[in-house]
Design an enzyme around this catalytic site. Structure first.
Site, PDB file in Angstrom:
ATOM      1  N   ASN A  85      36.846  38.371  39.957  1.00  0.00           N
ATOM      2  CA  ASN A  85      35.993  37.188  39.912  1.00  0.00           C
ATOM      3  C   ASN A  85      34.738  37.419  40.750  1.00  0.00           C
ATOM      4  OD1 ASN A  85      37.874  37.132  42.057  1.00  0.00           O
ATOM      5  ND2 ASN A  85      37.742  34.920  42.282  1.00  0.00           N
ATOM      6  N   ILE A  86      33.642  36.848  40.267  1.00  0.00           N
ATOM      7  CA  ILE A  86      32.330  37.020  40.894  1.00  0.00           C
ATOM      8  C   ILE A  86      31.731  35.628  41.057  1.00  0.00           C
ATOM      9  CG2 ILE A  86      30.044  38.077  40.685  1.00  0.00           C
ATOM     10  CD1 ILE A  86      31.430  40.118  38.705  1.00  0.00           C
ATOM     11  N   GLU A  87      31.728  35.131  42.298  1.00  0.00           N
ATOM     12  CA  GLU A  87      31.310  33.748  42.534  1.00  0.00           C
ATOM     13  C   GLU A  87      29.798  33.639  42.705  1.00  0.00           C
ATOM     14  OE1 GLU A  87      33.842  32.255  45.698  1.00  0.00           O
ATOM     15  OE2 GLU A  87      35.503  32.049  44.245  1.00  0.00           O
ATOM     16  N   CYS A 138      35.102  34.479  36.032  1.00  0.00           N
ATOM     17  CA  CYS A 138      36.495  34.795  36.353  1.00  0.00           C
ATOM     18  C   CYS A 138      36.794  36.280  36.117  1.00  0.00           C
ATOM     19  CB  CYS A 138      37.444  33.972  35.494  1.00  0.00           C
ATOM     20  SG  CYS A 138      37.471  32.220  35.881  1.00  0.00           S
ATOM     21  N   GLU A 183      39.251  37.638  34.486  1.00  0.00           N
ATOM     22  CA  GLU A 183      39.655  37.939  33.104  1.00  0.00           C
ATOM     23  C   GLU A 183      38.418  38.140  32.223  1.00  0.00           C
ATOM     24  OE1 GLU A 183      40.575  35.486  35.080  1.00  0.00           O
ATOM     25  OE2 GLU A 183      42.533  34.662  34.554  1.00  0.00           O
ATOM     26  N   CYS A 223      42.494  30.404  33.678  1.00  0.00           N
ATOM     27  CA  CYS A 223      41.893  29.086  33.445  1.00  0.00           C
ATOM     28  C   CYS A 223      41.646  28.871  31.948  1.00  0.00           C
ATOM     29  CB  CYS A 223      40.594  28.946  34.228  1.00  0.00           C
ATOM     30  SG  CYS A 223      39.178  29.765  33.449  1.00  0.00           S
ATOM     31  N   CYS A 228      38.928  31.074  30.249  1.00  0.00           N
ATOM     32  CA  CYS A 228      39.378  32.447  29.987  1.00  0.00           C
ATOM     33  C   CYS A 228      40.356  32.491  28.812  1.00  0.00           C
ATOM     34  CB  CYS A 228      40.007  33.042  31.243  1.00  0.00           C
ATOM     35  SG  CYS A 228      38.788  33.384  32.517  1.00  0.00           S
TER      36      CYS A 228
HETATM   37  N1  THU Z   1      39.424  32.357  38.883  1.00  0.00           N
HETATM   38  C1  THU Z   1      39.564  33.486  38.116  1.00  0.00           C
HETATM   39  O1  THU Z   1      38.987  34.536  38.418  1.00  0.00           O
HETATM   40  N2  THU Z   1      40.349  33.419  37.021  1.00  0.00           N
HETATM   41  C2  THU Z   1      41.009  32.295  36.606  1.00  0.00           C
HETATM   42  O2  THU Z   1      41.553  32.291  35.513  1.00  0.00           O
HETATM   43  C3  THU Z   1      41.056  31.133  37.479  1.00  0.00           C
HETATM   44  C4  THU Z   1      40.062  31.100  38.574  1.00  0.00           C
HETATM   45  C5  THU Z   1      38.564  32.412  40.072  1.00  0.00           C
HETATM   46  C6  THU Z   1      37.289  31.636  39.947  1.00  0.00           C
HETATM   47  C7  THU Z   1      36.946  31.383  41.390  1.00  0.00           C
HETATM   48  O3  THU Z   1      36.187  32.488  41.888  1.00  0.00           O
HETATM   49  C8  THU Z   1      38.282  31.356  42.107  1.00  0.00           C
HETATM   50  O4  THU Z   1      39.225  31.897  41.197  1.00  0.00           O
HETATM   51  C9  THU Z   1      38.723  29.979  42.529  1.00  0.00           C
HETATM   52  O5  THU Z   1      38.703  29.100  41.451  1.00  0.00           O
END
Ligand code: THU
Length: 135
Positions: A42-44, A53, A55, A90, A93
């Site tokens: 994941n890359i915020e 996300c 995935e 999520c 995804c």
């Molecule tokens: N996140 C994912 O990378 N994949 C998911 O399917 C659910 C959420 C990440 C997004 C965010 O950076 C962190 O989890 C918290 O929501």
């Protein structure tokens, strides 16, 4: 490829996460039909909604490289990279998976100490919207 190998790649991918806001690291390892594997994290983003996300990072890397057929994905996540349980993909995804994958696409939810649970895409996204609906 053995499921344990794919799961281990997802755990390793977690360490690549850019998560200055949540601290929640997610890793994914996507198995393509030809046996190749693409990992993602994941890359915020400070604006939150542009966050990608793990995935989707894996899918987008693979699709860019020309892959369109996928067999399975391993996913794991935990605060500061520590796995305490399983973390399911999520909804966004799941919808991206639906674009490229059939009902029997496998999703391994990876927990601590080698524990994992298996789901199919049909289980995680029943009655999903797909390109077929636009025909
Ligand atoms: N996140 C994912 O990378 N994949 C998911 O399917 C659910 C959420 C990440 C997004 C965010 O950076 C962190 O989890 C918290 O929501």
């Amino acid at each position: 490829m053995k499921v344990e190998e794919l799961n281990a790649m997802a755990v390793e991918a977690m360490g690549h996460a850019y998560v200055p806001y949540s601290g929640f690291q997610v890793g994914a390892a996507l198995l393509c039909a030809d046996g190749s594997v693409y990992c993602g994290c994941n890359i915020e983003n400070a604006a939150f909604s542009p966050t990608n996300c793990a995935e989707r990072t894996a899918f987008f890397k693979a699709v860019y490289d020309g892959h369109r057929e996928f067999t399975a994905i391993a996913v794991c996540g935990g605060k500061n990279g520590v796995l305490t349980g399983i973390a399911a993909p999520c909804g966004v995804c799941r919808q991206v998976m639906r674009e490229f994958c059939a009902d029997d696409f496998l999703i391994y939810l990876v927990g601590p100490d080698g524990y994992y649970e298996t789901r199919t895409l049909a289980q995680l996204l029943p009655d999903g919207f797909s390109g077929k609906d636009l025909e």
